[in-house]
Design a protein around this motif. Structure first.
Motif, PDB file in Angstrom:
ATOM      1  N   MET A   1      11.165  97.818   7.687  1.00 57.65           N
ATOM      2  CA  MET A   1      11.927  97.256   7.861  1.00 57.65           C
ATOM      3  C   MET A   1      12.106  95.813   7.226  1.00 57.65           C
ATOM      4  SD  MET A   1      13.600  98.752  11.043  1.00 57.65           S
ATOM      5  CE  MET A   1      15.217  99.398  10.862  1.00 57.65           C
ATOM      6  N   GLY A   2      13.915  95.932   6.058  1.00 58.70           N
ATOM      7  CA  GLY A   2      13.216  94.441   5.660  1.00 58.70           C
ATOM      8  C   GLY A   2      13.764  93.222   5.953  1.00 58.70           C
ATOM      9  N   HIS A   3      14.049  92.852   7.680  1.00 63.16           N
ATOM     10  CA  HIS A   3      14.931  91.701   8.225  1.00 63.16           C
ATOM     11  C   HIS A   3      13.745  90.538   7.187  1.00 63.16           C
ATOM     12  CE1 HIS A   3      15.871  95.093  10.717  1.00 63.16           C
ATOM     13  NE2 HIS A   3      16.341  94.588  10.884  1.00 63.16           N
ATOM     14  N   HIS A   4      15.002  89.564   7.492  1.00 61.48           N
ATOM     15  CA  HIS A   4      13.612  88.500   6.880  1.00 61.48           C
ATOM     16  C   HIS A   4      14.126  87.368   8.066  1.00 61.48           C
ATOM     17  CE1 HIS A   4      17.490  87.932   5.583  1.00 61.48           C
ATOM     18  NE2 HIS A   4      17.590  88.751   4.338  1.00 61.48           N
ATOM     19  N   LEU A   5      14.041  86.256   7.162  1.00 57.94           N
ATOM     20  CA  LEU A   5      14.058  84.912   7.929  1.00 57.94           C
ATOM     21  C   LEU A   5      15.076  84.432   8.620  1.00 57.94           C
ATOM     22  CD1 LEU A   5      12.027  82.121   9.806  1.00 57.94           C
ATOM     23  CD2 LEU A   5      12.568  81.108   7.365  1.00 57.94           C
ATOM     24  N   ASP A   6      16.347  85.151   7.582  1.00 56.27           N
ATOM     25  CA  ASP A   6      17.014  84.553   7.874  1.00 56.27           C
ATOM     26  C   ASP A   6      18.207  85.604   9.069  1.00 56.27           C
ATOM     27  OD1 ASP A   6      17.129  83.032   5.252  1.00 56.27           O
ATOM     28  OD2 ASP A   6      19.721  82.756   4.918  1.00 56.27           O
ATOM     29  N   ASP A   7      17.538  86.762   9.063  1.00 54.94           N
ATOM     30  CA  ASP A   7      17.695  88.155  10.222  1.00 54.94           C
ATOM     31  C   ASP A   7      17.499  86.732  11.042  1.00 54.94           C
ATOM     32  OD1 ASP A   7      19.489  89.683   8.004  1.00 54.94           O
ATOM     33  OD2 ASP A   7      17.330  90.773   8.343  1.00 54.94           O
ATOM     34  N   GLN A   8      16.346  86.543  10.528  1.00 55.50           N
ATOM     35  CA  GLN A   8      15.180  85.737  12.582  1.00 55.50           C
ATOM     36  C   GLN A   8      16.658  84.840  13.367  1.00 55.50           C
ATOM     37  OE1 GLN A   8      13.185  87.104  14.220  1.00 55.50           O
ATOM     38  NE2 GLN A   8      10.849  86.249  13.407  1.00 55.50           N
TER      39      GLN A   8
ATOM     40  N   SER B   1      31.587  94.986   3.632  1.00 57.71           N
ATOM     41  CA  SER B   1      31.740  94.729   4.777  1.00 57.71           C
ATOM     42  C   SER B   1      30.756  93.973   5.183  1.00 57.71           C
ATOM     43  CB  SER B   1      31.229  95.736   5.800  1.00 57.71           C
ATOM     44  OG  SER B   1      29.565  96.082   6.024  1.00 57.71           O
ATOM     45  N   ASN B   2      30.166  92.865   4.512  1.00 53.22           N
ATOM     46  CA  ASN B   2      29.441  92.031   4.839  1.00 53.22           C
ATOM     47  C   ASN B   2      30.030  90.832   4.462  1.00 53.22           C
ATOM     48  OD1 ASN B   2      26.714  93.190   5.239  1.00 53.22           O
ATOM     49  ND2 ASN B   2      25.969  92.859   2.813  1.00 53.22           N
ATOM     50  N   ASN B   3      31.343  90.311   3.797  1.00 53.13           N
ATOM     51  CA  ASN B   3      32.705  89.217   3.874  1.00 53.13           C
ATOM     52  C   ASN B   3      33.249  89.905   5.450  1.00 53.13           C
ATOM     53  OD1 ASN B   3      31.158  88.549   2.110  1.00 53.13           O
ATOM     54  ND2 ASN B   3      32.118  90.385   1.041  1.00 53.13           N
ATOM     55  N   ASN B   4      33.112  90.728   6.060  1.00 54.95           N
ATOM     56  CA  ASN B   4      33.594  91.312   7.809  1.00 54.95           C
ATOM     57  C   ASN B   4      33.484  90.512   8.492  1.00 54.95           C
ATOM     58  OD1 ASN B   4      35.495  92.299   9.490  1.00 54.95           O
ATOM     59  ND2 ASN B   4      35.434  94.294   9.206  1.00 54.95           N
TER      60      ASN B   4
ATOM     61  N   ASP C   1      30.209  90.017  14.554  1.00 50.23           N
ATOM     62  CA  ASP C   1      29.958  88.601  15.033  1.00 50.23           C
ATOM     63  C   ASP C   1      28.548  88.329  13.833  1.00 50.23           C
ATOM     64  OD1 ASP C   1      31.103  89.053  17.025  1.00 50.23           O
ATOM     65  OD2 ASP C   1      30.209  89.895  18.542  1.00 50.23           O
ATOM     66  N   ARG C   2      27.232  89.234  13.488  1.00 57.81           N
ATOM     67  CA  ARG C   2      26.805  88.802  12.247  1.00 57.81           C
ATOM     68  C   ARG C   2      26.881  88.041  11.614  1.00 57.81           C
ATOM     69  NH1 ARG C   2      21.349  89.722  13.641  1.00 57.81           N
ATOM     70  NH2 ARG C   2      21.258  90.811  15.663  1.00 57.81           N
ATOM     71  N   ASN C   3      28.286  88.831  11.065  1.00 55.24           N
ATOM     72  CA  ASN C   3      28.880  88.214   9.542  1.00 55.24           C
ATOM     73  C   ASN C   3      29.149  86.505  10.125  1.00 55.24           C
ATOM     74  OD1 ASN C   3      27.970  90.536   8.377  1.00 55.24           O
ATOM     75  ND2 ASN C   3      29.746  91.350   8.468  1.00 55.24           N
ATOM     76  N   TYR C   4      30.302  86.473  11.407  1.00 48.58           N
ATOM     77  CA  TYR C   4      30.629  85.461  11.463  1.00 48.58           C
ATOM     78  C   TYR C   4      29.251  84.360  11.269  1.00 48.58           C
ATOM     79  CZ  TYR C   4      33.329  81.756  13.878  1.00 48.58           C
ATOM     80  OH  TYR C   4      33.944  80.562  13.970  1.00 48.58           O
ATOM     81  N   LEU C   5      28.679  84.416  12.294  1.00 43.00           N
ATOM     82  CA  LEU C   5      27.386  83.539  12.205  1.00 43.00           C
ATOM     83  C   LEU C   5      26.484  83.799  10.816  1.00 43.00           C
ATOM     84  CD1 LEU C   5      25.173  85.093  15.511  1.00 43.00           C
ATOM     85  CD2 LEU C   5      26.316  82.934  14.941  1.00 43.00           C
ATOM     86  N   ARG C   6      26.439  84.664  10.226  1.00 46.83           N
ATOM     87  CA  ARG C   6      26.164  84.317   8.442  1.00 46.83           C
ATOM     88  C   ARG C   6      27.246  83.704   7.224  1.00 46.83           C
ATOM     89  NH1 ARG C   6      25.211  89.671   7.361  1.00 46.83           N
ATOM     90  NH2 ARG C   6      24.008  89.907   8.499  1.00 46.83           N
TER      91      ARG C   6
ATOM     92  N   ILE D   1      29.677  81.753   8.021  1.00 46.88           N
ATOM     93  CA  ILE D   1      30.253  81.051   8.946  1.00 46.88           C
ATOM     94  C   ILE D   1      29.954  79.976  10.049  1.00 46.88           C
ATOM     95  CG2 ILE D   1      32.628  80.323  10.317  1.00 46.88           C
ATOM     96  CD1 ILE D   1      33.506  81.427   7.750  1.00 46.88           C
ATOM     97  N   VAL D   2      28.915  80.284  10.368  1.00 43.12           N
ATOM     98  CA  VAL D   2      27.745  79.646  11.209  1.00 43.12           C
ATOM     99  C   VAL D   2      26.866  78.450  10.652  1.00 43.12           C
ATOM    100  CG1 VAL D   2      26.977  78.859  13.393  1.00 43.12           C
ATOM    101  CG2 VAL D   2      28.857  80.633  13.379  1.00 43.12           C
ATOM    102  N   ILE D   3      25.954  79.284   9.704  1.00 46.52           N
ATOM    103  CA  ILE D   3      25.359  79.065   9.729  1.00 46.52           C
ATOM    104  C   ILE D   3      25.117  78.312   8.373  1.00 46.52           C
ATOM    105  CG2 ILE D   3      22.704  80.002   8.894  1.00 46.52           C
ATOM    106  CD1 ILE D   3      22.504  82.336  10.573  1.00 46.52           C
ATOM    107  N   PRO D   4      26.122  78.303   7.640  1.00 44.70           N
ATOM    108  CA  PRO D   4      25.898  77.751   6.585  1.00 44.70           C
ATOM    109  C   PRO D   4      26.574  76.450   7.369  1.00 44.70           C
ATOM    110  CG  PRO D   4      27.306  79.310   6.032  1.00 44.70           C
ATOM    111  CD  PRO D   4      26.630  79.827   7.267  1.00 44.70           C
ATOM    112  N   LYS D   5      27.409  76.465   7.735  1.00 42.74           N
ATOM    113  CA  LYS D   5      27.779  74.578   8.468  1.00 42.74           C
ATOM    114  C   LYS D   5      25.995  73.679   8.812  1.00 42.74           C
ATOM    115  CE  LYS D   5      32.725  74.415   8.192  1.00 42.74           C
ATOM    116  NZ  LYS D   5      32.699  73.040   7.187  1.00 42.74           N
ATOM    117  N   ILE D   6      25.551  74.496   9.677  1.00 42.99           N
ATOM    118  CA  ILE D   6      24.131  74.056  10.255  1.00 42.99           C
ATOM    119  C   ILE D   6      23.514  73.728   9.285  1.00 42.99           C
ATOM    120  CG2 ILE D   6      21.587  74.546  11.793  1.00 42.99           C
ATOM    121  CD1 ILE D   6      23.543  76.459  13.276  1.00 42.99           C
ATOM    122  N   SER D   7      23.050  74.376   7.985  1.00 45.66           N
ATOM    123  CA  SER D   7      22.578  73.916   6.456  1.00 45.66           C
ATOM    124  C   SER D   7      22.509  73.198   5.803  1.00 45.66           C
ATOM    125  CB  SER D   7      23.297  75.763   5.261  1.00 45.66           C
ATOM    126  OG  SER D   7      22.063  75.306   4.339  1.00 45.66           O
TER     127      SER D   7
END
Length: 321
Positions: free
Chosen positions: A117-124, A183-186, A190-195, A197-203
């Motif tokens: 399966m293709g999960h990566h560090l950002d998914d972690q 749908s990744n932009n929806n 919850d995961r899309n919101y983290l990906r 909205i939230v994580i770019p702010k942390i970055s």
């Protein structure tokens, strides 16, 4: 930069077919391509497994893309249909995930069966945040495991240390075609919101957050594995047959009682209770004296994950459903 093929080769069995979960997105496309390279060196067959969720107007074209890509690369291709329109529940996202894993489980028929399966560090990192928000414990804070049982076989996620941007670069360098799921932009998911909205702010604030959070996940994993080994040794002292001796369990600190109970339930492959249910079991249920055979139930019969604990003559067991 990682040599992605080198992350895959140690898991392959020479001459044995392996499976790759293939959605057609960039992550699974790069994974499939790299598994193909590694498997070719070991004379192993690769079969791509595609799940058509049917939730998007593009679902059929995505499946067709995957079929064409596999034909071009020489991979076997198998697709499964899922009618997501009939899925009902609080989270469509998690329900579709459950159905996918049910499908994957069916193809893993023996202990040598392997699904990449293709999960990566950002998914972690997304998974860690998602679980922390829901009040996860030490096991959940260990995030996604590299390898775990599923059905009679295993799933492997070789890219867990690889950042998403590195996977995209690999796709560009190898001229790999892939689909983009709108749908990744929806951000209702919850995961899309983290990906998105939230994580770019942390970055923006902490550009090196991936490295430090990855290190934290490794630390949590080490702690969890150590605690698991300790609990296994102590569990032997309080279990008779397959049941727990209640009076022996009560001799331990309350927090360690929870760890022992979870370890016991996990060994029995039961649906694990959430933190509130666990509190009720430890603080109330095991001290029940009003009834001769008290019971505690959680989970759902409809979903097939109901668990019923029963105490009889000082022994706690899981009642067969």
């Amino acid at each position: 930069m990682f040599n992605l093929k080198s992350l895959i080769t140690p898991h392959l069995i020479k001459g044995k077919k392996c499976f790759v979960a293939y959605s057609g997105g960039v992550d699974s496309t790069v994974l499939l391509n790299e598994v193909g390279k590694a498997a070719n060196e070991l004379n192993s067959e690769v079969e791509a497994v595609h799940v058509n969720h049917g939730y998007s107007k593009s679902s059929e074209s995505w499946e067709e893309h995957c079929k064409i890509f596999c034909k071009k690369k020489g991979f076997s291709f198998k697709s499964f249909q899922m009618d997501s329109k009939n899925l009902k529940g609080a989270s469509l996202e998690s329900l579709m995930r459950e159905r996918r894993y049910e499908i994957f489980q069916k193809i893993l028929i023996d202990k040598t069966s392997l699904l990449f399966m293709g999960h990566h560090l950002d998914d972690q990192i997304e998974t860690l945040f998602f679980r922390l928000i829901r009040g996860t414990g030490l096991k959940g804070a260990s995030s996604i495991p590299l390898k775990r049982n599923l059905g009679n076989g295993f799933i492997v996620r070789p890219f867990l240390k690889v950042a998403k941007e590195e996977i995209i670069q690999n796709a560009i360098q190898n001229n790999l075609s892939f689909v983009e799921d709108d749908s990744n932009n929806n951000n209702d998911f919850d995961r899309n919101y983290l990906r998105n909205i939230v994580i770019p702010k942390i970055s923006e604030r902490w550009p090196n957050y991936r490295k430090s959070i990855s290190r934290s996940i490794d630390n949590q994993k080490d702690s969890f594995e150590f605690l698991t080994e300790i609990s296994k040794k102590e569990l032997v002292k309080i279990v008779k047959g397959e049941d727990i001796k209640i009076n022996e369990l009560k001799k331990y600190d309350v927090n360690f009682q929870k760890i022992l109970l979870l370890s016991w339930l996990e060994n029995k492959k039961c649906n694990l209770p959430n933190s509130s249910v666990l509190e009720e079991i430890i603080n109330k249920f095991i001290h029940s004296e009003k009834t001769s055979c008290p019971k505690h139930i959680w989970g759902s019969k409809n979903k097939g994950n109901e668990v019923c604990l029963i105490i009889k003559k000082g022994m706690m067991s899981v009642e067969a459903s």
